[in-house]
Design an enzyme around this catalytic site. Structure first.
Site, PDB file in Angstrom:
ATOM      1  N   LYS A   1     -18.235 -16.597   3.385  1.00 48.78           N
ATOM      2  CA  LYS A   1     -19.675 -16.356   3.542  1.00 48.78           C
ATOM      3  C   LYS A   1     -20.391 -15.902   2.277  1.00 48.78           C
ATOM      4  CE  LYS A   1     -19.414 -14.962   8.366  1.00 48.78           C
ATOM      5  NZ  LYS A   1     -19.462 -13.755   9.180  1.00 48.78           N
TER       6      LYS A   1
ATOM      7  N   GLY B   1      -7.786  -7.866  -0.672  1.00 47.85           N
ATOM      8  CA  GLY B   1      -7.863  -8.692   0.525  1.00 47.85           C
ATOM      9  C   GLY B   1      -7.140 -10.017   0.391  1.00 47.85           C
TER      10      GLY B   1
ATOM     11  N   ARG C   1       0.827  -1.215   0.000  1.00 42.77           N
ATOM     12  CA  ARG C   1       0.000   0.000   0.000  1.00 42.77           C
ATOM     13  C   ARG C   1       0.861   1.266   0.000  1.00 42.77           C
ATOM     14  NH1 ARG C   1      -5.132  -1.322   4.070  1.00 42.77           N
ATOM     15  NH2 ARG C   1      -6.514  -2.042   2.423  1.00 42.77           N
TER      16      ARG C   1
HETATM   17  C1  3PG Z   1      -8.684  -1.531   5.355  1.00 41.98           C
HETATM   18  O1  3PG Z   1      -7.563  -1.995   5.545  1.00 41.98           O
HETATM   19  O2  3PG Z   1      -9.700  -2.227   5.237  1.00 41.98           O
HETATM   20  C2  3PG Z   1      -8.805  -0.044   5.173  1.00 41.98           C
HETATM   21  O3  3PG Z   1      -7.600   0.589   5.439  1.00 41.98           O
HETATM   22  C3  3PG Z   1      -9.904   0.493   6.040  1.00 41.98           C
HETATM   23  O4  3PG Z   1      -9.669   0.168   7.377  1.00 41.98           O
HETATM   24  P1  3PG Z   1     -10.893  -0.188   8.315  1.00 41.98           P
HETATM   25  O5  3PG Z   1     -11.517  -1.444   7.801  1.00 41.98           O
HETATM   26  O6  3PG Z   1     -10.323  -0.321   9.694  1.00 41.98           O
HETATM   27  O7  3PG Z   1     -11.849   0.978   8.202  1.00 41.98           O
END
Ligand code: 3PG
Ligand code: MG
Length: 418
Positions: free
Chosen positions: A206, A375, A40
């Site tokens: 899910k 993710g 990031r």
């Molecule tokens: C993440 O990593 O999902 C984003 O930086 C947002 O963070 P958060 O889910 O804690 O709002």
């Protein structure tokens, strides 16, 4: 409508407030916080280089973790400032606050083309509350606003939304950074007009997390391949036995509706047809949340869509890999979101890694545009050593899901139109 981008800005001599997503995974080693994955940080460097070249004075803001509105030393952005300086080769200074006199004097001392990183915005409760007075104070620091934090754009917080409203309200410009622009293009426009066949691969635990995405993609995709934990809710809907596998019995009707919509639209909707299963055995230990820890014993291939009562499906099996691979390899557009199994455990990684390989192959041999929706799937691509061999990997987790659902992200909505 298209949003203004950093390419459109003239920032010479101006103070530019740049929201970035530096919420990077960290770990304590010998009493120090160490960054485990700097993706990031790296991904924002083109935006920063451009703004530095244009002669702006850059004030960077970000959050790290969820400190809950209090100072939490382990969540300081100080190590991130050092990392950014190391990776970009640009001098980066750090101030251990986000508003107040210390920050104001640091900003006043900025020269054209220099960079200052502020402390974790979530050390103040006003950040997540999107407090208007707090947003005002932030806005006073800057002339122009840039949002390159796609990963946090689904949050309507003071640094992602409130400040942009204030700056725009007084006639200042609010633009997307280059990373933000790329994210919106690959997860947005590119999937609205995909080269065909367009194959979507969905996994993760899910159905409830992904149902809106599934529903929307049923209008666009030619084929949807389903693996991971959500398979079992679909199998339940079709009347199969799922043993002790993870599932959401209260979402069976939703799964049913998706299967029917696929049929009506002529979208091929394929579930994994076999699995790696294991026997979950209570270890007698509790995890951090106080829940019992189960050990997964005797992993084996279960060559059936029915799973025995005492066993749990943990990965897709070899026949599913054989079924999915040629479909992926022949695709011209691929979107992948969610792993096929518990890939962090090598015993259950084969399915996810085989899919990762097929996606990379399609990109290199078939000229497919491959988009990894952030993710866990990005982590899986990287763990498979194939991260560099796809077209685009999103830096967003929750943000990419919400965007793929077709939702307007508050951090994007607040930006100026071209
Ligand atoms: C993440 O990593 O999902 C984003 O930086 C947002 O963070 P958060 O889910 O804690 O709002
Ligand atoms: Mg998140």
């Amino acid at each position: 409508m298209a949003k203004l981008t950093v390419n459109d800005l003239d920032v010479r001599g101006k103070r530019v407030f740049v929201r970035v997503d530096y919420n990077v995974p960290m770990e304590e080693r010998d009493g120090q916080m160490v960054i485990n994955d700097a993706t990031r940080i790296k991904e924002t460097i083109p935006t920063l280089e451009l703004l530095v070249k244009k002669g702006g004075k850059l004030i960077l803001a970000a959050h790290l973790g969820r400190p809950g509105g209090k100072r939490e030393p382990s969540m300081s952005l100080r190590p991130v400032a050092a990392k950014l300086q190391e990776l970009s080769g640009l001098p980066v200074s750090f101030v251990d606050d986000i508003i107040g006199p210390k920050v104001e004097s640091a900003v006043a001392g900025l020269k054209d083309g220099s960079i200052l990183l502020l402390e974790n915005s979530r050390f103040y409760p006003e950040e997540e509350a999107n407090d208007p007075a707090f947003a005002e104070k932030l806005a006073r620091l800057a002339d122009v606003y840039v949002n390159d934090a796609f990963g946090a754009a689904h949050r309507a917080h003071a640094t992602t939304e409130g400040i942009a409203r204030v700056i725009a309200g007084r006639g200042g410009k609010c633009a997307a950074g280059l990373l933000m622009e790329r994210e919106l293009r690959f997860l947005g426009q590119e999937l609205d007009h995909p080269a065909r066949p367009f194959v979507v691969i969905l996994g993760g635990a899910k159905v409830s997390d992904k149902i809106k995405v599934i529903d929307r993609l049923l209008d666009k995709a030619d084929t949807i391949l389903i693996g991971g934990g959500m398979t079992y809710t679909f199998r339940l809907a079709l009347g199969f036995k799922i043993g002790k596998s993870i599932c959401e019995p209260d979402r069976v009707d939703v799964a049913q509706a998706a299967l029917e919509k696929a049929k009506a639209r002529g979208v091929k909707f394929l579930l994994a047809i076999d699995n790696i299963v294991a026997t979950p055995v209570d270890s007698g230990r509790l995890n951090k949340k106080g829940r019992p820890v189960f050990e997964l014993r005797q992993p084996r291939v279960n060559d059936s869509t029915n799973i025995p009562d005492s066993e749990e499906g943990i990965d897709i099996g070899p026949k599913s890999i054989q079924l999915f691979t040629p479909i992926i390899q022949q695709a011209k557009t691929i979107l992948w979101n969610g792993p096929m199994g518990l890939f962090e455990d090598p015993r259950f990684a084969e399915g996810t890694f085989a899919i990762a390989k097929a996606v990379a192959d399609a990109t290199e041999r078939n000229g497919a545009k491959s988009i990894i929706g952030g993710g866990d799937s990005v982590k899986a691509m990287n763990n498979a050593g194939l991260g560099g061999r796809v077209t685009f990997m999103s830096t967003g987790g929750g943000a990419s899901l919400e965007f793929l659902e077709g939702q307007e992200l508050p951090g994007v909505a607040a930006l100026s139109e071209k």
